[in-house]
Design a protein around this motif. Structure first.
Motif, PDB file in Angstrom:
ATOM      1  N   GLU A   1       1.572  14.083 -28.829  1.00 43.71           N
ATOM      2  CA  GLU A   1       0.387  14.073 -29.693  1.00 43.71           C
ATOM      3  C   GLU A   1      -0.902  14.002 -28.874  1.00 43.71           C
ATOM      4  O   GLU A   1      -1.890  14.663 -29.171  1.00 43.71           O
ATOM      5  CB  GLU A   1       0.484  12.868 -30.631  1.00 43.71           C
ATOM      6  CG  GLU A   1      -0.724  12.690 -31.514  1.00 43.71           C
ATOM      7  CD  GLU A   1      -0.428  12.986 -32.963  1.00 43.71           C
ATOM      8  OE1 GLU A   1       0.626  12.556 -33.412  1.00 43.71           O
ATOM      9  OE2 GLU A   1      -1.269  13.626 -33.618  1.00 43.71           O
ATOM     10  N   GLU A   2      -0.849  13.196 -27.809  1.00 39.64           N
ATOM     11  CA  GLU A   2      -2.061  13.032 -26.994  1.00 39.64           C
ATOM     12  C   GLU A   2      -2.122  13.996 -25.812  1.00 39.64           C
ATOM     13  O   GLU A   2      -3.061  13.950 -25.019  1.00 39.64           O
ATOM     14  CB  GLU A   2      -2.136  11.597 -26.475  1.00 39.64           C
ATOM     15  CG  GLU A   2      -2.441  10.569 -27.540  1.00 39.64           C
ATOM     16  CD  GLU A   2      -2.495   9.182 -26.955  1.00 39.64           C
ATOM     17  OE1 GLU A   2      -3.101   9.005 -25.887  1.00 39.64           O
ATOM     18  OE2 GLU A   2      -1.901   8.280 -27.553  1.00 39.64           O
TER      19      GLU A   2
ATOM     20  N   SER B   1      -7.032  16.567 -26.338  1.00 35.16           N
ATOM     21  CA  SER B   1      -6.177  16.311 -27.499  1.00 35.16           C
ATOM     22  C   SER B   1      -7.003  15.503 -28.499  1.00 35.16           C
ATOM     23  O   SER B   1      -7.570  14.466 -28.149  1.00 35.16           O
ATOM     24  CB  SER B   1      -4.951  15.510 -27.045  1.00 35.16           C
ATOM     25  OG  SER B   1      -4.526  14.660 -28.086  1.00 35.16           O
TER      26      SER B   1
ATOM     27  N   ALA C   1      -5.978  13.718 -30.893  1.00 34.79           N
ATOM     28  CA  ALA C   1      -5.366  12.400 -31.085  1.00 34.79           C
ATOM     29  C   ALA C   1      -5.833  11.438 -29.992  1.00 34.79           C
ATOM     30  O   ALA C   1      -6.103  10.255 -30.252  1.00 34.79           O
ATOM     31  CB  ALA C   1      -3.853  12.525 -31.059  1.00 34.79           C
ATOM     32  N   ALA C   2      -5.942  11.953 -28.768  1.00 33.30           N
ATOM     33  CA  ALA C   2      -6.399  11.112 -27.662  1.00 33.30           C
ATOM     34  C   ALA C   2      -7.870  10.741 -27.849  1.00 33.30           C
ATOM     35  O   ALA C   2      -8.281   9.613 -27.539  1.00 33.30           O
ATOM     36  CB  ALA C   2      -6.199  11.848 -26.338  1.00 33.30           C
TER      37      ALA C   2
ATOM     38  N   ARG D   1      -9.393  10.484 -30.768  1.00 33.34           N
ATOM     39  CA  ARG D   1      -9.397   9.491 -31.866  1.00 33.34           C
ATOM     40  C   ARG D   1      -9.057   8.116 -31.324  1.00 33.34           C
ATOM     41  O   ARG D   1      -9.719   7.125 -31.628  1.00 33.34           O
ATOM     42  CB  ARG D   1      -8.331   9.869 -32.901  1.00 33.34           C
ATOM     43  CG  ARG D   1      -8.847  10.697 -34.050  1.00 33.34           C
ATOM     44  CD  ARG D   1      -7.850  10.766 -35.188  1.00 33.34           C
ATOM     45  NE  ARG D   1      -6.610  11.445 -34.870  1.00 33.34           N
ATOM     46  CZ  ARG D   1      -6.469  12.772 -34.890  1.00 33.34           C
ATOM     47  NH1 ARG D   1      -7.467  13.542 -35.226  1.00 33.34           N
ATOM     48  NH2 ARG D   1      -5.317  13.327 -34.589  1.00 33.34           N
ATOM     49  N   LEU D   2      -8.043   8.081 -30.495  1.00 32.35           N
ATOM     50  CA  LEU D   2      -7.586   6.798 -29.939  1.00 32.35           C
ATOM     51  C   LEU D   2      -8.679   6.171 -29.079  1.00 32.35           C
ATOM     52  O   LEU D   2      -8.940   4.972 -29.150  1.00 32.35           O
ATOM     53  CB  LEU D   2      -6.318   7.026 -29.107  1.00 32.35           C
ATOM     54  CG  LEU D   2      -5.528   5.781 -28.743  1.00 32.35           C
ATOM     55  CD1 LEU D   2      -4.953   5.134 -30.000  1.00 32.35           C
ATOM     56  CD2 LEU D   2      -4.386   6.126 -27.791  1.00 32.35           C
TER      57      LEU D   2
END
Lengths: 206, 294
Positions: free
Chosen positions: A137-138, B282, B284-285, B287-288
């Motif tokens: 995902e990352e 990414s 998601a990265a 966002r994190l």
């Protein structure tokens, strides 16, 4: 009259030197040998990388099992061959974000030939193509197919019966592997062992 | 009774205060380090898979016989959705500026595109006025001709130096007081479509093949961000419609002059060469990173 004889003598001498050069060049072309004798017919060499990794700056991919199947023969005194199988298993990256979802060799067989680079025997593998699909995902490469292409030259150590591929051997042999449009680093140490007619016989290249 | 009411009011106030604090915390969440460049990426949209920012630092756009060098950086930024058969649709930047408007100087200025000699008397008189008032500079600004969702990205092609890496509908805005505000080559109904590649083009004649490149790749943040330094995106097979809306109410006079100056703009006569620094992250990265830094 004497001048003509001298000229003919010089020409013959030059021819002799040229012949000697070609003879040296021909004898320098390495061949596959088992127990010191040149291979006749074909043989299958199998092995697995003792260690192997591929690095694009910032991301290294390693495979625990990097196997290969190489069919070898001598053609006109020079060792040739073709890599017919390269199963790759248990591949990981040095990133917590990226996993190797799929990896596979493509466009097999890859042609190979033996050559000599500064007195060291080398195996050159041409037409290399390995596709890697990363996931995570990352991971920025998630769902992106990275293809490694090019040719690779590895030095052969007859005493250890291994072929070593690294940036030095690729550079020395004028070969390169590319991914994401640029030269990548590939390190690999492969044992060379016959598996068909010459099993357990010492394999050398000279 | 009074005591109970006070307690209820106090509890309600406490809840409101906590909610306010929570909101404040959320508003203050920020990207740090290598992630800051993705501030305008719509990463809060969970459908967005990648964040992208590409800065064109140099290059050129050749439109017919006019070459405009890219001297001011142009930024394309936003996100991309999950790819379908390798092609991902773009999502607009959160600030609405998906493609920054950077006016580039058109060499030759006004006389370069509306030559005095070949113009009708009225146009000639107007040009004279603009020349006398030093209003001769012409800028060319690249703009998106369609919504950002019409931009398509193929990361595989970008990385593999093959096929279309970035498909983008654009229009060229020619700007000068004489040309008015609506002088464009390309429009939303008839855009210029760039199929930019990092590989090799196959244009019709008279153009010949040119090559792009993915540039120097480097992974940052343990594979969460990819930087492509000096990525060269090229396309020289695109066609462009005629210029329109130039000269305000005199466009019926000015458009033909400009089009004559541009020459043939059918496929094979135009080129785009964009030298970029591209960052892909990414989502998601990103966002994190945002959540981890309240």
């Amino acid at each position: 009259m004497r001048t003509k004889a001298t000229a003919i003598g010089a020409a013959l001498a030059a021819l002799a030197v040229l012949c000697a050069m070609f003879a040296t060049s021909a004898s320098a072309a390495p061949a596959w040998k088992f127990e010191g004798k040149s291979l006749e017919g074909t043989e299958t060499v199998l092995g697995g990388a003792i260690e192997s990794s591929m690095t694009i700056p910032g991301l290294t991919t390693k495979c625990e099992n990097f196997l290969y199947k190489l069919t070898v023969e001598n053609s006109a005194g020079t060792g040739k061959g073709s890599v017919t199988e390269v199963p790759l298993y248990n591949c990981t990256t040095n990133s917590k974000a990226c996993i190797v979802e799929k990896i596979g060799a493509e466009k097999l067989p890859w042609a190979s030939k033996l050559t000599t680079v500064s007195t060291t025997p080398y195996i050159i593998i041409e037409g290399v193509k390995v596709a890697i699909l990363y996931e995570g995902e990352e991971c920025v490469l998630g769902e992106t197919l990275v293809t490694v292409t090019g040719s690779a030259g590895g030095s052969i150590d007859n005493s250890k019966e291994t072929a070593t591929f690294n940036s030095s051997t690729l550079s020395a042999s004028g070969t390169e592997l590319k991914a994401l449009g640029q030269k990548i680093e590939w390190n690999g140490l492969f044992p060379t062992e016959a598996f068909q007619w010459h099993r357990e016989q010492a394999l050398s290249v000279s | 009774m009074q005591k109970h009411r006070t307690r209820v009011v106090c509890s309600a106030l406490l809840v409101v205060a906590l909610a306010a604090l929570g909101l404040a915390g959320s508003a203050q969440a920020k990207l740090v380090g290598n992630y800051t460049r993705f501030a305008q990426c719509p990463y809060t949209n969970l459908e967005v898979k990648k964040c992208l920012i590409s800065t064109t630092t140099s290059g050129e756009v050749v439109l017919g016989s006019k070459k405009v060098p890219i001297e001011k950086p142009v930024v394309l930024q936003g996100g991309t959705l999950k790819g379908v058969e390798g092609y991902a649709k773009f999502v607009a930047a959160t600030n609405g500026i998906t493609l920054s408007k950077a006016p580039q100087n058109v060499p030759g200025g006004l006389l370069g595109i509306v030559p005095d000699a070949s113009s009708p008397a009225l146009v000639k008189a107007l040009i004279k006025f603009f020349l006398e008032n030093s209003l001769t500079g012409v800028n060319s600004t690249l703009e998106l001709a369609k919504p950002a969702s019409e931009i398509v990205v193929s990361e595989n092609n970008l990385a593999g130096e093959i096929g279309t890496a970035l498909k983008m509908p654009v229009k060229v805005h020619l700007e000068n007081p004489f040309l008015g505000k609506n002088c464009f080559v390309g429009s939303s109904t008839s855009p210029i479509t760039w199929n930019l590649t990092t590989g090799e083009t196959s244009p019709p004649a008279p153009n010949t093949k040119i090559k792009g490149s993915v540039g120097l790749a480097e992974f940052l943040e343990e594979g969460r961000i990819l930087e492509l330094k000096g990525a060269k995106l090229v396309d020289n097979a695109w066609s462009a419609p005629k210029a329109a809306g130039c000269g305000g109410i005199l466009s019926f006079l000015v458009d033909p002059i400009i089009n004559a100056q541009l020459g043939t703009t059918t496929a094979g006569h135009n080129t785009a060469i964009l030298n970029n620094d591209i960052f892909v992250g990414s989502a998601a990265a990103v966002r994190l990173n945002n959540e981890e830094n309240p």
